[in-house]
Design an enzyme around this catalytic site. Sequence first.
Site, mmCIF file in Angstrom:
data_model
loop_
_atom_site.group_PDB
_atom_site.id
_atom_site.type_symbol
_atom_site.label_atom_id
_atom_site.label_comp_id
_atom_site.label_asym_id
_atom_site.label_seq_id
_atom_site.Cartn_x
_atom_site.Cartn_y
_atom_site.Cartn_z
ATOM 1 N N TYR A 61 36.337 44.368 48.198
ATOM 2 C CA TYR A 61 36.353 43.771 46.959
ATOM 3 C C TYR A 61 35.875 42.123 47.106
ATOM 4 O O TYR A 61 35.894 41.251 46.027
ATOM 5 C CB TYR A 61 37.332 43.734 45.872
ATOM 6 C CG TYR A 61 37.654 45.261 45.522
ATOM 7 C CD1 TYR A 61 36.935 45.971 44.672
ATOM 8 C CD2 TYR A 61 38.671 45.927 46.214
ATOM 9 C CE1 TYR A 61 37.192 47.413 44.459
ATOM 10 C CE2 TYR A 61 39.027 47.148 46.181
ATOM 11 C CZ TYR A 61 38.292 47.867 45.196
ATOM 12 O OH TYR A 61 38.596 49.170 44.674
ATOM 13 N N HIS A 66 34.057 40.442 39.920
ATOM 14 C CA HIS A 66 35.146 40.744 39.489
ATOM 15 C C HIS A 66 36.463 39.743 40.143
ATOM 16 O O HIS A 66 37.702 39.670 39.804
ATOM 17 C CB HIS A 66 35.737 42.075 39.370
ATOM 18 C CG HIS A 66 36.574 42.773 38.288
ATOM 19 N ND1 HIS A 66 36.429 41.966 37.017
ATOM 20 C CD2 HIS A 66 37.111 43.721 37.966
ATOM 21 C CE1 HIS A 66 36.839 42.544 36.015
ATOM 22 N NE2 HIS A 66 37.476 43.840 36.795
ATOM 23 N N TYR A 111 46.113 46.130 41.731
ATOM 24 C CA TYR A 111 44.897 45.996 41.534
ATOM 25 C C TYR A 111 44.691 45.524 40.189
ATOM 26 O O TYR A 111 45.677 45.177 39.522
ATOM 27 C CB TYR A 111 44.254 47.470 41.451
ATOM 28 C CG TYR A 111 44.004 48.000 42.815
ATOM 29 C CD1 TYR A 111 42.733 47.752 43.397
ATOM 30 C CD2 TYR A 111 44.786 48.734 43.547
ATOM 31 C CE1 TYR A 111 42.412 47.858 44.956
ATOM 32 C CE2 TYR A 111 44.668 48.912 44.895
ATOM 33 C CZ TYR A 111 43.442 48.833 45.453
ATOM 34 O OH TYR A 111 43.123 48.954 46.752
ATOM 35 N N ASN A 113 43.927 45.778 36.909
ATOM 36 C CA ASN A 113 44.430 46.428 35.674
ATOM 37 C C ASN A 113 46.044 46.352 35.744
ATOM 38 O O ASN A 113 46.680 46.825 34.685
ATOM 39 C CB ASN A 113 44.239 48.051 35.701
ATOM 40 C CG ASN A 113 42.541 48.211 35.422
ATOM 41 O OD1 ASN A 113 41.813 46.872 35.482
ATOM 42 N ND2 ASN A 113 42.063 49.556 35.311
ATOM 43 N N ASN A 159 40.586 43.989 31.418
ATOM 44 C CA ASN A 159 41.618 44.792 31.641
ATOM 45 C C ASN A 159 43.074 43.886 32.461
ATOM 46 O O ASN A 159 44.024 44.083 32.134
ATOM 47 C CB ASN A 159 41.471 46.035 32.432
ATOM 48 C CG ASN A 159 40.739 47.121 31.563
ATOM 49 O OD1 ASN A 159 40.877 47.169 30.543
ATOM 50 N ND2 ASN A 159 39.741 47.806 32.287
#
Length: 243
Positions: A61, A66, A111, A113, A159
């Site tokens: 990532y 994000h 993560y 969320n 989120n």
Amino acid sequence: MLQAVSVPKSCSISYSRIPSYQKPLVPTRLRVSASLPEPNGVKVEYTPWLIVGLGNPGNKYHGTRHNVGFEMIDRVSQEEGIVLNTIQSKALIGIGSIGEVPVVLAKPQAYMNFSGESVGPLAAYYQVPLRHILLVYDEMSLPNGVLRLQPKGGHGHHNGVKSVMEHLDGRREFPRFCIGIGNPPGTMDMKAYLLQKFSDTERKQVDAALDQGVEAVRTVVLEGFGSRISRFNIGQKYKYHKV
């Protein structure tokens, strides 16, 4: 009233354990101690800041849209000399100061969320009031590379922000630092867009924004949401549309 004094960059932060994040928040403070030339020394007390960047852990990532919250924390860490070298409450953290104000930098390692699983416990452990929890994250409603600072707000269907609010007893009265990443083109899936890396042009815009963001973080920590932040937000709004 707190009087301005000169203290060294290095400082110690004392804290005590608290079992959970309680509501309402008690305006307790961490203590910054500094030895001054006077024989007996001087102790100065400041309200600490918890600055949290949202993102997903792992090389997969790194550099994605994000994860710009992580990138902002890394940039502040580098510029302020605050080393991120401790794991606590499922987060990579670093303790230091901006000016004389104590700060805890954090990158949750669950993560996106589940970001609140780090923010709630850290805020409780270091006794940080809501008004000093600065959450840094990506924002699709802003053009790529445009920044916005707010003293409070909703979750905007993000989120990570939702999770943080849930672990702060549903409260929303904490500052946000939004980093624009723009909207997905055409019918592109939103999740695919968020986990995509920036184009070369977009990358340059984001890097320039992160440089501006470091100074904005300093301003908020040292001065709060005053006229300088208002001017900063206006300048950001029109940075690609000069009037």
